[in-house]
Design a protein around this motif. Structure first.
Motif, mmCIF file in Angstrom:
data_model
loop_
_atom_site.group_PDB
_atom_site.id
_atom_site.type_symbol
_atom_site.label_atom_id
_atom_site.label_comp_id
_atom_site.label_asym_id
_atom_site.label_seq_id
_atom_site.Cartn_x
_atom_site.Cartn_y
_atom_site.Cartn_z
ATOM 1 N N LYS A 154 0.840 -1.189 0.000
ATOM 2 C CA LYS A 154 0.000 0.000 0.000
ATOM 3 C C LYS A 154 0.880 1.245 0.000
ATOM 4 O O LYS A 154 2.070 1.186 0.320
ATOM 5 C CB LYS A 154 -0.942 -0.008 1.197
ATOM 6 N N LEU A 155 0.291 2.381 -0.357
ATOM 7 C CA LEU A 155 1.053 3.616 -0.512
ATOM 8 C C LEU A 155 1.881 3.981 0.718
ATOM 9 O O LEU A 155 3.042 4.397 0.565
ATOM 10 C CB LEU A 155 0.116 4.765 -0.883
ATOM 11 N N PRO A 156 1.384 3.814 1.948
ATOM 12 C CA PRO A 156 2.221 4.155 3.109
ATOM 13 C C PRO A 156 3.477 3.287 3.255
ATOM 14 O O PRO A 156 4.382 3.641 4.006
ATOM 15 C CB PRO A 156 1.270 3.945 4.297
ATOM 16 N N ASP A 157 3.526 2.147 2.519
ATOM 17 C CA ASP A 157 4.682 1.252 2.634
ATOM 18 C C ASP A 157 5.885 1.729 1.826
ATOM 19 O O ASP A 157 6.987 1.192 1.999
ATOM 20 C CB ASP A 157 4.307 -0.161 2.157
ATOM 21 N N VAL A 158 5.682 2.685 0.938
ATOM 22 C CA VAL A 158 6.751 3.086 0.024
ATOM 23 C C VAL A 158 6.872 4.600 -0.016
ATOM 24 O O VAL A 158 6.024 5.325 0.499
ATOM 25 C CB VAL A 158 6.504 2.546 -1.413
ATOM 26 N N SER A 159 7.940 5.073 -0.662
ATOM 27 C CA SER A 159 8.121 6.506 -0.889
ATOM 28 C C SER A 159 8.626 6.724 -2.309
ATOM 29 O O SER A 159 9.204 5.822 -2.924
ATOM 30 C CB SER A 159 9.112 7.092 0.124
#
Length: 511
Positions: A154-159
């Motif tokens: 999910k988006l919070p897992d990456v940057s």
């Protein structure tokens, strides 16, 4: 279609059958399925298999009806095909040309009570598709590419810090995380990261996204004791970082590397930057990421460099069989291809091969291209030892050709004095500007003039665009790695170098 046309056809697109096999129809139906799943083809009924003698069919109408009946009941979905009578070597008999068109409702199956089987064309044989080929056909049927598929992240897992910064630098536009990640295909509307997102995120979570670089002694692997002069494995990073690191490895391990001079690059190098960039970009964006345990390999030898990427051409063609001036531009991974085009890492017009070849216009040895079902290989000759074309071969007169700095025995760095030595910049501004800004930061208070000169040379090689590590700096300055670490630390303290992540550094862009 005439007999001569059929006889001259490539075996990849052609099968012969002496008669219609009805007891074991899979013997020819597998070719129907294989042709539909690849690039189409012909099955000629009424031709001996070994001698290819066109003897004809006894009952043309009944055989044609049987062929249609078997296809309708044993192949799903219904493929596009035509049945055409053609002349045999006997005036009272005809052969049947069963022409099967490719697609578009992939994948096509051979079905019976025991199995549903997918076949593919491999050379002149129709064989069961591998799991990877099956997945590719399923994606093709859904009109999707691998990089568009959602993952478990999910988006919070990456940057996407590097992607946003690079986008701003290359396009001049701000990268809106909330908008652009979705519109460009890196994240779904539900904030699920796609495979493209995993490939371009800072963490590089897709395990098979990797480049292995090796500088070998000699001209073959294992030909010399202790044959690996240098090797690096780049992984766990964005494709942007992998590209930069691979370019830095090639530059570092070239006897005559390309150098950056202001806004242009000197191309009197062993391996021209434009060709290297083009091959590496294509290896990263067009490779088959479904092949687990695979990676891009860069192998540098004394006389050449080989870059190998997993997966052949997406349409099943072999590059060595094509006219290099007319190779179709086809994208296996559309999302990452699109972002690399936006970042100006590649030409969206599909002219990459011509740019590679044009970099070797003045040399006898030329780049070569090879592909099969599993790999794509590009070989770039080492221009430092390649044979220059004569004026007649290159189409230039002796007065037009002249001598390059490498031919005259002097490199650009050897033939010019640094700004510190002469007080004048042969490059009219670039080096003087760097020295001026460094002195404003106080570099002359912590390093001797000789060290500053060497750091300037190192900067002109890497600029603020390419990453380096302490070993690269140590090798360039001919000092111990620990001493290089101390220099890097001092440069970071005054703000002329920065750390991207542990062990990876950039010069700070002070413009």
């Amino acid at each position: 279609m005439k007999l001569d046309d059929i006889k001259n056809m490539e075996a990849t697109y052609l099968d012969y059958k002496e008669s219609l096999e009805t007891t074991k129809p899979v013997s020819w139906l597998k070719s129907v399925v294989a042709f539909a799943n690849t690039k189409g083809g012909h099955i000629i009924f009424g031709v001996t298999d070994e001698e290819h003698k066109f003897i004809g069919i006894d009952n043309l109408q009944r055989t044609s009806s049987k062929i249609s009946e078997f296809i309708s009941t044993r192949v799903s979905p219904w493929p596009r095909f035509t049945l055409t009578p053609i002349d045999s070597e006997y005036p009272d008999k005809k052969c049947i040309d069963l022409e099967v068109a490719p697609g578009p409702d992939y994948p096509y199956y051979y079905i019976n009570t025991q199995e549903h089987a997918i076949f593919m064309r491999h050379g002149d044989r129709s064989e069961k598709a591998t799991p990877i080929e099956q997945n590719n056909l399923l994606l093709k049927g859904m009109n999707k590419t691998f990089d568009a598929l959602p993952t478990s992240y999910k988006l919070p897992d990456v940057s996407f810090t590097l992607l946003a910064a690079t986008f701003k630098k290359e396009t001049g536009e701000d990268f809106d995380i909330s908008r652009d990640l979705i519109s460009m295909g890196f994240v779904t509307p539900n904030n699920i990261v796609t495979n493209a997102g995993l490939l371009l995120c800072d963490q590089g979570y897709l395990r098979q996204s990797k480049i292995v670089c090796t500088r070998w002694k000699g001209t073959e692997k294992g030909s010399v004791d202790g044959d690996a002069l240098d090797d690096e494995e780049f992984t766990d990073a964005s494709l942007i970082t992998l590209l930069s690191n691979a370019e830095a490895f090639i530059r570092t391990n070239s006897k005559n590397p390309w150098t950056i001079r202001g806004m242009r690059r000197e191309e009197n190098s062993d391996y021209p930057f434009k060709a290297v960039r083009e091959v590496l970009v294509n290896a990263l964006i067009h490779r088959d990421y479904q092949i687990q345990g695979s990676e891009v390999h860069v192998d540098m030898f004394d006389d050449r460099m080989e870059i190998v990427s997993p997966g052949g051409m997406i349409n099943g063609s072999r590059i060595q069989d094509l006219n290099l001036k007319h190779v179709p531009s086809m994208r296996r991974n559309e999302i990452i291809s699109d972002i690399f085009g936006r970042l100006h890492y590649m030409d969206r017009r599909g002219s990459g091969i011509q740019r590679i070849l044009s970099a070797y216009t003045n040399f006898v040895e030329q780049p070569s291209f090879y592909s099969d079902d599993t790999v794509f290989l590009v070989t770039l000759p080492n221009r430092g030892i390649a044979t220059p074309k004569s004026p007649l071969q290159s189409g230039k007169s002796p007065l037009q050709s002249g001598k390059s700095p490498l031919q005259s025995g002097k490199s650009p760095l050897q033939s010019e004095k640094s700004p510190l030595q002469s007080g004048k910049s042969p490059l009219q501004g670039e080096e003087n500007n760097i020295i001026k800004k460094w002195k404003e930061k106080g570099i002359d208070k912590i390093f001797r003039e000789q060290t500053i000169e060497k750091l300037l040379e190192f900067y002109m090689r890497y600029s603020s665009e390419y990453s380096f590590n302490r070993n690269l700096l140590a090798n360039f300055l001919e000092i111990a790695p620990n001493s290089a670490s101390k220099i890097i630390q001092k440069c970071r303290e005054i703000g002329i170098m920065r750390m991207e992540k542990r062990g990876v550094y950039f010069f700070t862009d002070l413009n």
